[in-house]
Design an enzyme around this catalytic site. Structure first.
Site, PDB file in Angstrom:
ATOM      1  CG  ASP A  61       0.409  -5.865  -3.276  1.00 32.12           C
ATOM      2  OD1 ASP A  61       0.060  -5.267  -4.318  1.00 32.12           O
ATOM      3  OD2 ASP A  61       0.685  -5.269  -2.220  1.00 32.12           O
ATOM      4  N   GLY A  89      -1.421  -2.838  -8.199  1.00 32.98           N
ATOM      5  CA  GLY A  89      -0.436  -3.586  -7.424  1.00 32.98           C
ATOM      6  C   GLY A  89      -0.604  -5.084  -7.621  1.00 32.98           C
ATOM      7  CB  THR A 136      -0.803  14.136  23.771  1.00 27.20           C
ATOM      8  OG1 THR A 136      -1.288  15.400  24.234  1.00 27.20           O
ATOM      9  CG2 THR A 136      -0.435  14.261  22.298  1.00 27.20           C
ATOM     10  CG  ASP A 178      -2.885  -6.835   1.970  1.00 23.48           C
ATOM     11  OD1 ASP A 178      -2.354  -6.718   3.094  1.00 23.48           O
ATOM     12  OD2 ASP A 178      -2.299  -7.343   1.001  1.00 23.48           O
TER      13      ASP A 178
END
Length: 243
Positions: free
Chosen positions: A96, A94, A172, A117
């Site tokens: 990024d 990637g 829950t 990240d």
């Protein structure tokens, strides 16, 4: 002046640098030629640019940038970078992730740095003091984990991040929140502690959309820098720009 364009999974981010100083930045939902034209009109001194994208880019956008800027880079695996990339499948890395690691190198040169990240996915990327990028890991991000529990079960509701959560939940909804958010905290702290056992001088930088949310919840000392990708992309321009 330099223009950096970071196209991620959910947002498009533009930033302007004068040498190494961040002058302006903005996030937009959709990148288009008119949007870029308006941004360049606002910053008429921009001469150089770089685009990093995790998506396929509209050819008209690339053509506009190439014709409007004196020097333009579309970041890919062949781009000359100021670190040694030891990732074996460079074409699948990637952009990024690469930009963030270069940004970390720019902030902490000649040091061991872990970049975390916390975006759509949570990525861990490590660069050593010899400025060698060794790789890292990818796991589902915060929102993705909530959506997965809802999508792959029949009864679990779709929830969102919540500042109020405990280790042991008595219903829950709270159990989902605790499981998702504590799970990320344990994962991040565990990864850091394991890497610290090999690199005791390790620097840690947290970035991405959920970085602020998790900043004070982690036990380890970290630096938060939401501009890390901008900094890395600008460093690539400065490294390649004709002198």
């Amino acid at each position: 002046m330099n223009l950096t364009i970071d196209i991620g999974n959910t947002r498009n981010k533009l930033a302007v640098f004068y040498k190494n100083e961040l002058v302006d930045s903005t996030s937009i939902d959709e990148l288009s030629v008119p949007t870029l034209q308006n941004f360049l009109n606002k910053h008429s001194n921009i001469e150089n640019g770089i685009l990093s994208s995790v998506k396929v880019i509209d050819p008209s956008i690339l053509a506009f940038l190439k014709s409007s800027l004196s020097y333009f880079i579309e970041l890919d695996e062949t781009t000359n970078i100021p670190i040694e990339n030891q990732y074996k499948t460079k074409s699948t890395l990637g952009k990024d992730r690469l930009a963030a690691v270069i940004g970390a190198y720019n902030i902490f040169p000649d040091m061991n740095v872990l970049v975390i990240d916390m975006g759509t996915a949570i990525t861990f990327d490590f660069i050593n003091e010899q400025k060698q990028y060794l790789g890292g890991t990818i796991s589902p991000g915060l929102t993705m984990r909530y959506k997965a529990l809802n999508h792959f079960t029949n009864k679990l509701p779709l929830l969102e991040k919540n500042e109020d959560f405990s280790l042991i939940a008595d219903n829950t909804a709270n159990a989902i929140i605790s499981g998702v958010q504590n799970g990320i905290i344990f994962e991040v702290d565990g990864y850091i502690n394991t890497l610290k056992s090999e690199y005791d001088d390790l620097k840690i930088i947290l970035t991405g959309g959920d970085a602020i949310f998790f900043d004070k919840k982690l036990k380890n000392t970290i630096f938060v820098n939401l501009n890390l990708n901008y900094i890395g992309l600008n460093r690539i321009i400065e490294h390649n720009q004709p002198k």
